[in-house]
Write a protein that holds these residues in place. Sequence first.
Motif, short mmCIF file in Angstrom:
data_model
loop_
_atom_site.label_atom_id
_atom_site.label_comp_id
_atom_site.label_asym_id
_atom_site.label_seq_id
_atom_site.Cartn_x
_atom_site.Cartn_y
_atom_site.Cartn_z
N ALA A 255 0.84 -1.21 0.00
CA ALA A 255 0.00 0.00 0.00
C ALA A 255 0.87 1.25 0.00
CB ALA A 255 -0.93 -0.01 1.21
N LYS A 256 1.92 1.23 0.82
CA LYS A 256 2.84 2.38 0.88
C LYS A 256 3.49 2.64 -0.45
CE LYS A 256 6.74 1.40 1.69
NZ LYS A 256 7.94 1.06 0.94
N THR A 257 3.96 1.59 -1.10
CA THR A 257 4.62 1.74 -2.40
C THR A 257 3.66 2.31 -3.43
OG1 THR A 257 6.13 -0.08 -1.92
CG2 THR A 257 5.83 0.51 -4.24
N ALA A 258 2.46 1.76 -3.48
CA ALA A 258 1.47 2.24 -4.46
C ALA A 258 1.14 3.71 -4.22
CB ALA A 258 0.21 1.38 -4.38
N LEU A 259 0.90 4.08 -2.96
CA LEU A 259 0.56 5.47 -2.66
C LEU A 259 1.73 6.41 -2.92
CD1 LEU A 259 -1.55 5.28 0.63
CD2 LEU A 259 -2.32 5.92 -1.65
N LEU A 260 2.94 5.98 -2.57
CA LEU A 260 4.11 6.83 -2.78
C LEU A 260 4.35 7.08 -4.26
CD1 LEU A 260 6.44 8.38 -1.51
CD2 LEU A 260 7.78 6.27 -1.56
N VAL B 154 1.43 11.32 -0.86
CA VAL B 154 2.83 11.13 -0.48
C VAL B 154 2.98 11.17 1.04
CG1 VAL B 154 5.09 12.27 -0.52
CG2 VAL B 154 3.86 11.87 -2.66
N GLN B 155 2.26 12.06 1.70
CA GLN B 155 2.36 12.17 3.16
C GLN B 155 1.72 10.95 3.84
OE1 GLN B 155 1.81 16.29 4.73
NE2 GLN B 155 1.61 16.81 2.56
N VAL B 156 0.60 10.46 3.31
CA VAL B 156 0.01 9.23 3.85
C VAL B 156 0.99 8.08 3.65
CG1 VAL B 156 -1.86 7.55 3.58
CG2 VAL B 156 -2.37 10.00 3.55
N ALA B 157 1.63 8.03 2.47
CA ALA B 157 2.61 6.98 2.19
C ALA B 157 3.78 7.05 3.17
CB ALA B 157 3.10 7.09 0.75
N ALA B 158 4.18 8.25 3.55
CA ALA B 158 5.29 8.38 4.50
C ALA B 158 4.93 7.78 5.85
CB ALA B 158 5.68 9.85 4.66
N VAL B 159 3.69 7.96 6.29
CA VAL B 159 3.24 7.36 7.55
C VAL B 159 3.23 5.84 7.41
CG1 VAL B 159 1.30 7.15 9.15
CG2 VAL B 159 1.91 9.40 8.21
N GLY C 204 8.24 -0.11 7.66
CA GLY C 204 9.62 -0.21 8.12
C GLY C 204 9.75 -1.00 9.41
N ILE C 205 8.80 -0.81 10.31
CA ILE C 205 8.79 -1.57 11.56
C ILE C 205 8.62 -3.06 11.26
CG2 ILE C 205 7.47 -2.02 13.68
CD1 ILE C 205 6.88 1.06 13.69
N GLN C 206 7.71 -3.37 10.33
CA GLN C 206 7.50 -4.78 9.96
C GLN C 206 8.76 -5.38 9.34
OE1 GLN C 206 4.10 -4.29 7.37
NE2 GLN C 206 2.65 -4.77 9.02
N TYR C 207 9.41 -4.65 8.45
CA TYR C 207 10.61 -5.18 7.79
C TYR C 207 11.78 -5.27 8.77
CZ TYR C 207 7.91 -4.44 3.56
OH TYR C 207 6.93 -4.48 2.61
N PHE C 208 11.86 -4.33 9.69
CA PHE C 208 12.91 -4.38 10.71
C PHE C 208 12.75 -5.63 11.56
CE2 PHE C 208 14.65 -3.28 14.90
CZ PHE C 208 15.92 -2.89 14.54
N ARG C 209 11.53 -5.95 11.95
CA ARG C 209 11.28 -7.15 12.73
C ARG C 209 11.62 -8.40 11.92
NH1 ARG C 209 5.50 -5.43 15.44
NH2 ARG C 209 6.37 -4.16 17.10
N GLN C 210 11.26 -8.40 10.64
CA GLN C 210 11.62 -9.55 9.79
C GLN C 210 13.13 -9.73 9.74
OE1 GLN C 210 10.11 -10.14 5.80
NE2 GLN C 210 8.28 -8.93 6.27
N ALA C 211 13.83 -8.61 9.57
CA ALA C 211 15.30 -8.68 9.46
C ALA C 211 15.91 -9.27 10.73
CB ALA C 211 15.88 -7.29 9.19
N LEU C 212 15.37 -8.90 11.88
CA LEU C 212 15.91 -9.41 13.13
C LEU C 212 15.57 -10.87 13.37
CD1 LEU C 212 15.34 -6.42 15.57
CD2 LEU C 212 17.37 -6.99 14.23
#
Length: 192
Positions: free
Chosen positions: A140-145, A171-176, A182-190
């Motif tokens: 969703a973020k990618t599409a909106l951005l 763009v501002q909604v996409a930033a949120v 990012g939190i989801q991907y950070f958790r995946q990475a860990l």
Amino acid sequence: MAQHQEETEPVESPYYHRVVTVPNVVSVVRFALIVPAVLAVLDIDEHPVRALVLVAVFCLTDWVDGTLARALRQGSRVGEVMDPIADRLGTVAIAVAASVVGLFPWWVLVVVAVVDAVVGVATLVRGTLGALRVTVVGKAKTALLMLGTVLVLAGPAWSSPEVTDVGRVLVQVAAVLHVLAGIQYFRQALRR
């Protein structure tokens, strides 16, 4: 942004270890579009249509390479790594250029850059580069951005400040959403 392949190609796939595949060629084209797109955005006052076209093509190739990888069953390890790198470099570079010319709010650029840096460092430290799976929030973020960016640039090309305003909101909604993804991907990475 995370990679766009929803499922890992099986290692037995004849394309998984190949470098030259149709989707990878599209990703290389996306890399090649970054500098011309950024220069066009910086020159948007003189050539607004050029900026719109180059950024729109850059955004479109993001969808095309993933679609081709699935349709042709040509998912590859190189693509898994190359695709998110192209996305991040292009997105941040275009956001910088749009911020410089006053089309993007600076806070959007800061959010995108900080989140990508944190996730990028986590994936490098944990050795998970190319191993993160795309999430619904990430999609969703990618599409909106990308849609928002194209609309922001369409405003000057079409002499329509209203279109630019709609793009800025997206763009501002996409930033949120970028923070949440990012939190989801950070958790995946860990975890990996």
